[in-house]
Design a protein around this motif. Structure first.
Motif, PDB file in Angstrom:
ATOM      1  N   VAL A 409     -12.224  -8.785 -11.202  1.00 39.08           N
ATOM      2  CA  VAL A 409     -11.491  -8.083 -10.153  1.00 39.08           C
ATOM      3  C   VAL A 409     -11.460  -6.582 -10.448  1.00 39.08           C
ATOM      4  O   VAL A 409     -11.672  -5.760  -9.556  1.00 39.08           O
ATOM      5  CB  VAL A 409     -10.056  -8.649 -10.028  1.00 39.08           C
ATOM      6  CG1 VAL A 409      -9.227  -7.803  -9.091  1.00 39.08           C
ATOM      7  CG2 VAL A 409     -10.106 -10.069  -9.519  1.00 39.08           C
ATOM      8  N   TRP A 414     -16.826  -8.753  -6.215  1.00 36.93           N
ATOM      9  CA  TRP A 414     -16.207  -9.761  -5.347  1.00 36.93           C
ATOM     10  C   TRP A 414     -17.064 -10.987  -5.173  1.00 36.93           C
ATOM     11  O   TRP A 414     -16.557 -12.103  -5.111  1.00 36.93           O
ATOM     12  CB  TRP A 414     -15.853  -9.139  -3.988  1.00 36.93           C
ATOM     13  CG  TRP A 414     -14.914  -7.989  -4.134  1.00 36.93           C
ATOM     14  CD1 TRP A 414     -15.121  -6.699  -3.783  1.00 36.93           C
ATOM     15  CD2 TRP A 414     -13.605  -8.014  -4.717  1.00 36.93           C
ATOM     16  NE1 TRP A 414     -14.028  -5.931  -4.106  1.00 36.93           N
ATOM     17  CE2 TRP A 414     -13.092  -6.705  -4.675  1.00 36.93           C
ATOM     18  CE3 TRP A 414     -12.812  -9.016  -5.281  1.00 36.93           C
ATOM     19  CZ2 TRP A 414     -11.831  -6.359  -5.159  1.00 36.93           C
ATOM     20  CZ3 TRP A 414     -11.562  -8.686  -5.771  1.00 36.93           C
ATOM     21  CH2 TRP A 414     -11.080  -7.365  -5.713  1.00 36.93           C
TER      22      TRP A 414
ATOM     23  N   PHE B  80      -1.358  -6.985 -21.043  1.00 35.79           N
ATOM     24  CA  PHE B  80      -1.535  -7.003 -19.605  1.00 35.79           C
ATOM     25  C   PHE B  80      -0.277  -6.584 -18.856  1.00 35.79           C
ATOM     26  O   PHE B  80      -0.201  -6.724 -17.643  1.00 35.79           O
ATOM     27  CB  PHE B  80      -1.919  -8.405 -19.128  1.00 35.79           C
ATOM     28  CG  PHE B  80      -3.342  -8.771 -19.414  1.00 35.79           C
ATOM     29  CD1 PHE B  80      -4.370  -8.138 -18.757  1.00 35.79           C
ATOM     30  CD2 PHE B  80      -3.649  -9.727 -20.352  1.00 35.79           C
ATOM     31  CE1 PHE B  80      -5.684  -8.465 -19.023  1.00 35.79           C
ATOM     32  CE2 PHE B  80      -4.960 -10.059 -20.618  1.00 35.79           C
ATOM     33  CZ  PHE B  80      -5.976  -9.425 -19.952  1.00 35.79           C
ATOM     34  N   LEU B 190      -4.299 -10.654  -8.943  1.00 35.99           N
ATOM     35  CA  LEU B 190      -4.929  -9.719  -9.875  1.00 35.99           C
ATOM     36  C   LEU B 190      -5.354  -8.452  -9.153  1.00 35.99           C
ATOM     37  O   LEU B 190      -5.172  -7.344  -9.673  1.00 35.99           O
ATOM     38  CB  LEU B 190      -6.136 -10.379 -10.523  1.00 35.99           C
ATOM     39  CG  LEU B 190      -5.785 -11.260 -11.702  1.00 35.99           C
ATOM     40  CD1 LEU B 190      -6.955 -12.116 -12.101  1.00 35.99           C
ATOM     41  CD2 LEU B 190      -5.381 -10.387 -12.871  1.00 35.99           C
ATOM     42  N   ALA B 191      -5.901  -8.608  -7.976  1.00 33.97           N
ATOM     43  CA  ALA B 191      -6.337  -7.419  -7.240  1.00 33.97           C
ATOM     44  C   ALA B 191      -5.147  -6.515  -6.966  1.00 33.97           C
ATOM     45  O   ALA B 191      -5.216  -5.291  -7.149  1.00 33.97           O
ATOM     46  CB  ALA B 191      -7.005  -7.832  -5.935  1.00 33.97           C
ATOM     47  N   PHE B 194      -4.241  -4.693 -10.070  1.00 33.15           N
ATOM     48  CA  PHE B 194      -5.175  -3.627 -10.436  1.00 33.15           C
ATOM     49  C   PHE B 194      -5.053  -2.421  -9.506  1.00 33.15           C
ATOM     50  O   PHE B 194      -5.255  -1.290  -9.931  1.00 33.15           O
ATOM     51  CB  PHE B 194      -6.605  -4.149 -10.508  1.00 33.15           C
ATOM     52  CG  PHE B 194      -6.867  -4.862 -11.786  1.00 33.15           C
ATOM     53  CD1 PHE B 194      -6.988  -4.164 -12.977  1.00 33.15           C
ATOM     54  CD2 PHE B 194      -6.924  -6.241 -11.830  1.00 33.15           C
ATOM     55  CE1 PHE B 194      -7.189  -4.825 -14.166  1.00 33.15           C
ATOM     56  CE2 PHE B 194      -7.116  -6.905 -13.020  1.00 33.15           C
ATOM     57  CZ  PHE B 194      -7.254  -6.196 -14.196  1.00 33.15           C
ATOM     58  N   TRP B 197      -2.348  -0.601 -10.843  1.00 32.94           N
ATOM     59  CA  TRP B 197      -2.795   0.045 -12.075  1.00 32.94           C
ATOM     60  C   TRP B 197      -3.526   1.349 -11.757  1.00 32.94           C
ATOM     61  O   TRP B 197      -3.291   2.383 -12.371  1.00 32.94           O
ATOM     62  CB  TRP B 197      -3.712  -0.918 -12.827  1.00 32.94           C
ATOM     63  CG  TRP B 197      -4.141  -0.480 -14.191  1.00 32.94           C
ATOM     64  CD1 TRP B 197      -3.436   0.301 -15.068  1.00 32.94           C
ATOM     65  CD2 TRP B 197      -5.366  -0.817 -14.846  1.00 32.94           C
ATOM     66  NE1 TRP B 197      -4.151   0.453 -16.226  1.00 32.94           N
ATOM     67  CE2 TRP B 197      -5.330  -0.208 -16.120  1.00 32.94           C
ATOM     68  CE3 TRP B 197      -6.478  -1.569 -14.480  1.00 32.94           C
ATOM     69  CZ2 TRP B 197      -6.378  -0.342 -17.029  1.00 32.94           C
ATOM     70  CZ3 TRP B 197      -7.511  -1.696 -15.384  1.00 32.94           C
ATOM     71  CH2 TRP B 197      -7.458  -1.089 -16.647  1.00 32.94           C
ATOM     72  N   GLN B 198      -4.391   1.288 -10.758  1.00 31.27           N
ATOM     73  CA  GLN B 198      -5.121   2.504 -10.388  1.00 31.27           C
ATOM     74  C   GLN B 198      -4.173   3.580  -9.872  1.00 31.27           C
ATOM     75  O   GLN B 198      -4.365   4.761 -10.122  1.00 31.27           O
ATOM     76  CB  GLN B 198      -6.150   2.187  -9.300  1.00 31.27           C
ATOM     77  CG  GLN B 198      -7.411   1.570  -9.848  1.00 31.27           C
ATOM     78  CD  GLN B 198      -8.307   1.045  -8.749  1.00 31.27           C
ATOM     79  OE1 GLN B 198      -7.959   1.115  -7.568  1.00 31.27           O
ATOM     80  NE2 GLN B 198      -9.458   0.536  -9.123  1.00 31.27           N
ATOM     81  N   PHE B 205       2.881  -6.944 -13.915  1.00 31.31           N
ATOM     82  CA  PHE B 205       2.873  -8.071 -13.005  1.00 31.31           C
ATOM     83  C   PHE B 205       4.242  -8.284 -12.380  1.00 31.31           C
ATOM     84  O   PHE B 205       4.465  -9.259 -11.699  1.00 31.31           O
ATOM     85  CB  PHE B 205       2.452  -9.349 -13.727  1.00 31.31           C
ATOM     86  CG  PHE B 205       0.971  -9.462 -13.917  1.00 31.31           C
ATOM     87  CD1 PHE B 205       0.336  -8.699 -14.877  1.00 31.31           C
ATOM     88  CD2 PHE B 205       0.210 -10.309 -13.144  1.00 31.31           C
ATOM     89  CE1 PHE B 205      -1.032  -8.798 -15.062  1.00 31.31           C
ATOM     90  CE2 PHE B 205      -1.154 -10.408 -13.314  1.00 31.31           C
ATOM     91  CZ  PHE B 205      -1.771  -9.643 -14.276  1.00 31.31           C
TER      92      PHE B 205
END
Lengths: 490, 505
Positions: A409, A414, B80, B190-191, B194, B197-198, B205
């Motif tokens: 991910v 994808w 994480f 997860l996406a 992230f 995160w970006q 989480f």
């Protein structure tokens, strides 16, 4: 060679020593218990030596081998795995009607090859390691021929593995030669400033592709996987256990190092090809596993699928973002450990249930029917391994899959993440079918002798089961270790 | 801390019951009962808030303050940014209490029915409950996912070991549907993490951190769908409801009780807690589709329920129909509809558990689930039949009982925002009596069927254990129907906080 280099090489020398001692011993008298103890002792000594060197910084020993955190980590993993695999094999060998001591000689040679392989950063050591391991392995697959029915299967597996292994080695060698012809270097780091940047010549590109094909055979990536189910089925289970774990993991560990250090990720066509190999591996592995009735073949296809999952993280390394790259390398290392733990348990249990004295391997569904009610301990361990392979939480396999997912991910792959989802969903079916089989009411006539599980197997399997759960619930220790180990790959 | 203790208690009690089962079945039964008593008492203590000033503990988040009653926070996997984060507001507490209560019911209904491998059964039962309690309390997405999966395996085993004739097929179908969809959930989760995160350069989480993320509309929609599909499968809603009739029909009685009473609620809870707060814009855009799916679920499943001959299948389809109300209630997203959705969850939890316990009791006595093979039971099993009458009319939504409150509030709330949806859904008020009365008519009135002749006088009516179990649920439904404020008083502050996160706020 200086003393520091010698010190760094000591674990490898110890492992080489095991095989020499065993060979000499076997020439004079045969004694399985003694041979096994020497092997265990040697592996433990080597592991202690490796562990003792951890944290002492990278040490190039001769131009061929590098001892850094990465190679130490994987050497340790290989040694511990081999120790567990050897212990699981003891009782199987004791009951079978073959020369037993040779197994230990061949095994220690294969381990020597694997350790050399993961420590190499030069094509020469790389090739020596991979050959040493493969040659020992095809002898191991074939020499324990027993029973009328198993004979043909075993010999077929051995010959098949030998020929394909030889072919793949020649691909590998030719690829190395082409790269050498282009650049005149054999060390990985020497290629870093060359490969993919000066792509005027197609030699090096073809060379790199051939190297990948050679390694793809060993890793049974689709479409180079044809040998896997036959060899898994034909080889005696303890050998299959070793083949499925040590040989796969060491080759994967080195391909990661090779790609990062030589800069091969810059070859875009190659990475693109890897994406399709990954997609095929996940789909074909899981798809064909659905059709299997034989558990060893099922696990063979499942291992193809798992190598496919690993490739998702592997391809994610190619990304440009440094943090993502680190995450992806960690994911491969973590998943490899998880893969070893769960595969060893699964094969260890087949080993324990098999009856080599009757040339019968516990490889049909009937062998597992009702196991849960007859041998709850073994069935629980098998259940855990299967759940872990299926990627259910609280097991090491879930954390591994989570890591791979995260890498995919983060790298925004994808397509691969999508296939990973589909593959995992397919995978559930065949793992669960086996669990269901174990939970069914037992047949009145058990397909296997329900005798006492030997102490050695019980110890190893419970230890592995514990590792599977503890790391599954508290993965932080292993994550930190892996993080430190892969930090040297730049 | 009670949250942790409840979960630990259920896990540990389950393990002990499993081990005790190797010595004696009764030891395992009583041990499970003791575990549930302890967990139930701990659960009741949740009604007393343990947080005086929640804003101290969740500093730095945009979450509305003051709605949380309990919070437990510890570092789990720092690499994480994963925490062991349990928090409960009024919604969670109500659902946890429902879970524990139905745990008792399941235990009582298993008491006589489960005679084989008793220890292992209670192990699975308690672990499922632990997983569900965890789901209602987890606010770290990773932890939520772990509990989400942890409840699946024991449920799978319950169906596949103790189920009826087609159990292996049903168990596998159940598992593959839910597991495959939860992998979508994992990827979407997860996406989301992230992206966070970006944007902020910190991995987390935690639900609190992920709120109010600035999402690209297209991407937001894709991620929202990942969550939505996973929860819709669990709810279940048309078109991914297919696993439910099989799973319900084949599961043993306690399994059906848990499945209908609690497991379906985890899907609804996910919609409420995660989809709309985390993706307010995408969810707002998606509302027409979600409402349509809800309406189709309500009517289509009600029609199918009417056509069933297998009593458990009939009840299973009514579950789908009732959960459709929850779906439209949540996506209407106003105070009344949301309260209605949760009341509907609780009411349906009790009534469907009651109906499944009843179906189980019938099957235990008559060895059949076919309505054809019943009939005329009113005279031979008067107590059982009266109880059946009660739950059937509860399910059809008779005023004064729990389900009516839920359905009424949902319709009322929905009418304010989407009048057409409410009007069409209200047709269910016509269809529901049909299937409920068909159930009663075929099963309990009229002459006994040929298959039953001669057998009918020999079967025993409800004993005291069963009356206790059914009585508890009936009492619950009556209280819920007459004094809904007892529950809504806990829901209002929590819902008010949650509502600000959606599009209305």
């Amino acid at each position: 060679m200086t003393m520091t280099e010698l010190h760094a090489l000591l674990p490898i020398i110890v492992i080489a020593g095991i095989s020499v001692v065993l060979m000499v011993m076997t020439a004079f008298f045969r004694h399985q218990r003694l041979a096994s103890l020497i092997t265990y002792g040697g592996f433990i000594a080597a592991a202690v030596l490796v562990a003792g060197q951890t944290g002492s910084g990278p040490q190039q020993a001769t131009p061929l081998l590098i001892m850094d955190e990465y190679s130490r980590f994987f050497s340790l993993v290989i040694l511990v795995t081999s120790l567990a695999a050897t212990m699981l094999a003891y009782d199987y060998l004791r009951r079978s009607d073959v020369f037993k001591e040779e197994y230990y000689i061949l095994l220690s040679l294969a381990v020597l090859g694997a350790v050399v392989l993961v420590s190499s950063n030069h094509f020469a050591a790389f090739f020596i390691g991979i050959e040493l391991m493969s040659v020992s392995l095809f002898a191991m697959v074939g020499y324990m021929v027993q029973g009328r029915t198993r004979r043909a299967v075993t010999l077929e597996a051995s010959v098949k593995y030998m020929i394909l292994s030889g072919v793949s080695s020649s691909f590998l060698l030719f690829g190395i030669a082409l790269v050498y012809a282009d650049f005149g270097v054999l060390s990985f780091s020497g290629l870093h400033s060359l490969l993919g940047l000066h792509s005027t010549s197609s030699y090096s590109q073809i060379g790199a592709a051939m190297i990948v094909v050679g390694l793809a055979f060993k890793l049974s990536w689709v479409p180079f996987h044809m040998w896997t189910p036959d060899v898994y089925e034909g080889a005696p289970v303890p050998v299959t256990a070793f083949l499925a774990t040590v040989s796969k993991v060491s080759v994967f560990a080195i391909i990661v190092r090779f790609f990062i250090e030589s800069g091969a990720f810059r070859l875009e066509a190659l990475v693109q090809a890897l994406v399709w190999i990954a997609v095929l591996s996940m789909l074909v592995g899981n798809g064909l596993a659905l059709l299997q009735q034989n558990i060893k073949r099922l696990l063979a296809y499942s291992s193809i699928a798992h190598l496919g999952y690993l490739m998702v993280a592997f391809i994610a390394i190619a990304g440009s973002n440094l943090a993502n790259t680190n995450l992806a390398v960690e994911a491969t290392a973590f998943y490899l450990v998880a893969y070893i733990v769960m595969s060893l348990i699964a094969f260890g249990i087949i080993t324990t249930l098999s009856s080599p004295e009757r040339a019968e391997e516990a490889e049909t569904l009937a062998h597992f029917r009702g196991l849960f009610w007859q041998k709850p301990g073994l069935a629980t361990a098998m259940g855990l391994a299967l759940l872990s392979l299926a990627g259910i939480p609280l097991t090491i396999g879930f954390v591994g899959k989570f890591y791979v997912f995260a890498a995919g991910v983060a790298g925004q792959l994808w397509l691969l993440v999508g296939v990973l989802i589909v593959g995992s969903a397919l995978g559930l079916y065949y793992y669960l079918r086996l669990i269901m089989e174990m939970c069914k009411a037992p047949d009145t006539e058990p397909a296997i002798s329900r005798e006492e599980t030997p102490l050695e197997n019980r110890v190893v399997l419970s230890a592995l089961g514990l590792v599977l759960l503890v790391i599954g619930i508290f993965p932080n220790g292993l994550i930190t270790t892996v993080h430190a180990a892969v930090a040297v790959l730049r | 801390m009670q949250l942790v203790w409840i979960i630990v208690c259920l896990f540990a009690g389950g393990a002990c019951a499993g081990i005790a089962g190797r010595i004696s079945a009764d030891a395992s039964r009583w041990l499970s009962l003791a575990t549930l008593v302890v967990a139930g008492l701990l659960g009741l203590s949740l009604l007393q808030p343990s947080l005086q000033d929640p804003s101290v503990l969740i500093a730095g988040s945009d979450a509305p303050q003051g709605q949380w009653l309990h919070l437990v926070q510890a570092i789990w996997i720092p690499h994480f940014g994963i925490q062991f984060l349990l928090a409960a507001d009024g919604i969670s507490v109500v659902l946890i209490l429902l879970t524990l209560f139905l745990g008792f019911i399941a235990l009582l209904s298993a008491w006589k029915e489960i005679q084989q491998r008793v220890g292992f059964f209670y192990f699975n039962l308690l672990w499922t409950l632990a997983g569900v309690v965890g789901i209602f309390a987890a606010l770290d997405l990773f932890l939520f996912f772990v509990f989400w999966e942890v409840m699946l395996i024991p449920m799978f085993l319950i169906i596949s070991i103790w189920g009826h004739e087609d159990r292996h097929y049903a168990a596998m179908k159940f598992f593959i549907y839910t597991q495959a969809s939860s992998l979508l959930l994992l990827a979407a989760m997860l996406a989301l993490v992230f992206i966070h995160w970006q944007q902020t350069d910190s991995l987390s989480f935690s639900w609190f951190d992920l709120l109010g993320l600035d999402l690209d509309p297209g991407l937001g929609m894709v991620l929202m769908l990942g969550f939505f599909i996973a929860f819709l499968v669990k709810l279940p809603g048309v078109p991914v409801h297919n696993w439910l009739p099989d799973a319900h029909t084949q599961a043993p009685t306690p399994g059906s009780v848990i499945l209908a009473g609690i497991l379906l609620k985890t899907g609804a809870y996910g919609l409420l807690r995660f989809i709309i707060p985390l993706f307010p814009d995408a969810a707002a855009q998606f509302t027409p589709v979600a409402l349509t799916l809800g309406v189709i679920s309500i009517l289509y499943a009600a029609k199918l329920a009417f056509a069933q001959n297998d009593i458990k299948r009939l009840i299973a389809y009514t579950s789908i129909s009732h959960m459709g109300f929850v779906l439209i209630g949540i996506f209407s997203w106003n105070a009344i509809a949301l309260q209605g959705a949760i009341m509907q969850m609780v009411g349906h939890g009790l009534s469907s558990a009651g109906l499944f316990a009843l179906a189980g009791a019938l099957q235990h006595r008559l060895h059949t689930r076919a309505l054809d093979a019943m009939g005329g039971l009113w005279s031979s099993l008067p107590r059982l039949a009266a109880v059946a009458m009660f739950f059937a009319i509860a399910a059809l939504g008779l005023p004064g009982l729990g389900n009516f409150v839920g359905e009424f509030l949902v319709l009322l709330g929905t009418f304010q925002v989407h009048a057409t949806t409410a009007v069409v859904s209200a047709l269910a008020m016509v269809v529901a009596p049909i299937y409920a009365l068909v159930l009663l008519q075929k099963g309990f009135f009229g002459p006994p069927s040929a298959a039953l002749a001669g057998k009918v006088d020999t079967v025993a009516d409800f004993g005291s254990r069963e009356l206790l179990m059914m009585g508890a649920m009936m009492l619950g439904l009556v209280i819920l129907g007459l004094f809904p404020r007892l529950v809504t008083v806990y829901l209002q502050p929590a819902l008010a906080g949650l509502q600000q996160l959606g599009w209305g706020g």
